[in-house]
Design an enzyme around this catalytic site. Structure first.
Site, PDB file in Angstrom:
ATOM      1  N   ASN A 152     -10.027 -34.395   6.820  1.00  0.00           N
ATOM      2  CA  ASN A 152     -11.065 -34.502   7.848  1.00  0.00           C
ATOM      3  C   ASN A 152     -11.706 -35.879   7.945  1.00  0.00           C
ATOM      4  O   ASN A 152     -12.254 -36.232   8.970  1.00  0.00           O
ATOM      5  CB  ASN A 152     -12.144 -33.441   7.625  1.00  0.00           C
ATOM      6  N   SER A 200     -10.763 -22.737  11.634  1.00  0.00           N
ATOM      7  CA  SER A 200     -12.148 -22.563  12.087  1.00  0.00           C
ATOM      8  C   SER A 200     -12.231 -22.793  13.591  1.00  0.00           C
ATOM      9  O   SER A 200     -11.598 -23.713  14.122  1.00  0.00           O
ATOM     10  CB  SER A 200     -13.042 -23.559  11.349  1.00  0.00           C
ATOM     11  N   THR A 238     -19.910  -6.374   9.863  1.00  0.00           N
ATOM     12  CA  THR A 238     -19.573  -6.068  11.252  1.00  0.00           C
ATOM     13  C   THR A 238     -18.969  -7.299  11.911  1.00  0.00           C
ATOM     14  O   THR A 238     -19.482  -8.414  11.750  1.00  0.00           O
ATOM     15  CB  THR A 238     -20.836  -5.631  12.010  1.00  0.00           C
ATOM     16  N   CYS A 326     -25.441 -39.132   1.501  1.00  0.00           N
ATOM     17  CA  CYS A 326     -26.640 -39.686   0.892  1.00  0.00           C
ATOM     18  C   CYS A 326     -27.279 -38.610   0.026  1.00  0.00           C
ATOM     19  O   CYS A 326     -27.918 -37.702   0.520  1.00  0.00           O
ATOM     20  CB  CYS A 326     -27.603 -40.135   1.976  1.00  0.00           C
TER      21      CYS A 326
HETATM   22  C1  LIG Z   1     -14.921 -28.496   9.155  1.00  0.00           C
HETATM   23  C2  LIG Z   1     -13.960 -28.291   8.044  1.00  0.00           C
HETATM   24  C3  LIG Z   1     -14.054 -27.195   7.180  1.00  0.00           C
HETATM   25  C4  LIG Z   1     -15.175 -26.219   7.260  1.00  0.00           C
HETATM   26  O1  LIG Z   1     -15.144 -25.409   8.395  1.00  0.00           O
HETATM   27  P1  LIG Z   1     -16.530 -24.691   8.828  1.00  0.00           P
HETATM   28  O2  LIG Z   1     -16.119 -23.691   9.832  1.00  0.00           O
HETATM   29  O3  LIG Z   1     -17.386 -25.776   9.382  1.00  0.00           O
HETATM   30  O4  LIG Z   1     -17.099 -24.101   7.589  1.00  0.00           O
HETATM   31  C5  LIG Z   1     -13.115 -27.052   6.190  1.00  0.00           C
HETATM   32  N1  LIG Z   1     -12.122 -27.939   6.049  1.00  0.00           N
HETATM   33  C6  LIG Z   1     -11.979 -28.993   6.856  1.00  0.00           C
HETATM   34  C7  LIG Z   1     -10.835 -29.927   6.652  1.00  0.00           C
HETATM   35  C8  LIG Z   1     -12.900 -29.215   7.873  1.00  0.00           C
HETATM   36  O5  LIG Z   1     -12.766 -30.284   8.666  1.00  0.00           O
END
Ligand SMILES: *Cc1c(COP(=O)(O)O)cnc(C)c1O
Length: 390
Positions: A152, A200, A238, A326
């Site tokens: 990321n 996600s 749920t 930070c």
């Molecule tokens: C954003 C991200 C997550 C976390 O996903 P969320 O839905 O925000 O908890 C996990 N791994 C990577 C590589 C991400 O970029």
């Protein structure tokens, strides 16, 4: 003031197609998908369709291999802890990498307290996990390997298929955090031999607070959240019908539009890099030059402090992200850049720019203009500059 959002790796807006899919689920179709009556069945039909769409987006063999969660973080935690607990009698060793998302790293750290041993693989200066090093670290008691598909912070794409193959040759399960990969690279869990995969919704123009874990049928996984019998007993609670409906649509679109989106992002990315290089000296691009996604560029600016740069850009309406966190007033260089052996001074001058569907060349023109001014300003007051680099 013009506003330019260059932080799509942090989150995206909800696309209008996705929003339209979600809206009826807030009021018209409000049943609990577990209820037996017609209200419940209507909600369940929406969930079923979304599950099919998510399954199709990663080419899962069966839709019942998709478990909806509250986030990518939950999917990661659930996969790692759930698999570890279920296979602990076979062994207590897990292999992951030093550049994983916090949710993977912290799930592993918490398993350590239960007696598991974790090996954090190093990466090279481009952020790639070394395959020989992986082979070297595999033990008789290794039960799980978890390596992210796409990082990321720097956008490096790992050799997931190769790693999964190695895992299976040694009878080890393989999980991958594919949150940044969906919509950016093709994912085929069958062809790539993936046992568990986290995604996600909010990174692919879907809603926040909705994720999913793909878990291949036959693999055991202790639940993380207890409750009713939802998600075939693997995740209580749920179901979030609007979120799930939106996620299904977003996953479908992410795959449908993948090629077009990536072509567009490649052009935007190159336009951005060329403009920066024309205007700013002493800049380094982090990540693998070949195995990378198009939407993310990590840049280190010499003689610049990243947080200050972020704030100056924010004053001009340009939203970006730093890699450093930070913590307690001490600037900690990002664990990813550290693992890539990027010197602390450079790591602290690193900004992640991430582009999306709506990013235009006019956005880039504006952002680079403001970036150029901000870098100039910060370098003028930088003690390192005064010491004579330039
Ligand atoms: C954003 C991200 C997550 C976390 O996903 P969320 O839905 O925000 O908890 C996990 N791994 C990577 C590589 C991400 O970029």
């Amino acid at each position: 003031m013009k506003k330019v959002y260059l932080d799509f790796a942090a989150t995206t807006f909800v696309s209008s197609e996705v929003l339209n899919e979600m809206l009826p689920c807030f009021n018209a179709v409000y049943g609990n998908s577990s209820s037996i009556h017609s209200f419940g069945r209507d909600a369940a039909a929406i969930v079923d369709r979304a599950r099919d769409r998510v399954a199709a987006s990663i080419n899962a063999k069966n839709s019942n291999e998709i478990y909806f969660t509250s986030s990518g973080s939950e999917a990661n935690t659930m996969a790692i802890k759930g698999i570890a607990h279920s296979y602990a009698s076979k062994g207590k060793h897990i292999i992951t990498s030093k550049i994983e998302h916090q949710s993977v790293l912290e799930a592993c750290e918490s398993l350590k307290l239960e007696g598991f041993e974790i090996t954090y693989l190093p990466v090279d200066s481009n952020g790639l996990v070394s395959i020989p090093e992986l082979l070297h670290q595999i033990r008789k008691d290794t039960i799980l390997i978890s390596i992210m598909s796409v990082n990321n912070e720097v956008g490096t794409i790992q050799n997931v298929k190769t790693i999964a193959k190695i895992a299976h040759e040694k009878n080890i399960l393989f999980h991958t955090d594919a949150v940044q990969a969906l919509g950016a690279v093709r994912i085929d869990v069958q062809d790539m031999e993936i046992d568990a995969l986290s995604i996600s919704a909010h990174k692919i123009y879907g809603p926040k607070g909705c994720g999913a874990l793909y878990l291949k049928n036959g693999i055991k996984m202790e639940p993380l959240i207890c409750g009713g019998n939802q998600e075939r007993g693997k995740r209580g609670g749920t179901l979030n019908t609007p979120g799930i409906a939106g996620f299904g649509k977003a996953a479908e679109i992410a795959v449908r539009d993948l090629v077009v989106n990536q072509q567009k992002l490649r052009v935007i990315r190159q336009y951005f890099i060329d403009k920066v290089n024309e205007n700013i000296e002493y800049v380094h691009i982090n990540g693998d030059p070949h195995q990378k996604i198009n939407g993310t560029v990590s840049m280190s600016f010499e003689m610049v402090e990243g947080e200050s740069l972020l704030m100056l850009l924010d004053l001009e309406g340009v939203a970006v992200s730093t890699s450093s966190a930070c913590t307690s007033n001490v600037l900690q260089p990002s664990h990813v850049l550290k693992a890539m052996n990027i010197p602390d001074e450079l790591a602290q001058g690193t900004i992640r720019f991430s582009f999306g569907k709506s990013t235009s060349k006019a956005d880039i023109d504006y952002a680079v203009e403001k970036l150029t001014e901000a870098v100039k300003k910060l370098r003028a007051i930088s003690p390192i500059t005064k010491a004579g680099r330039r």
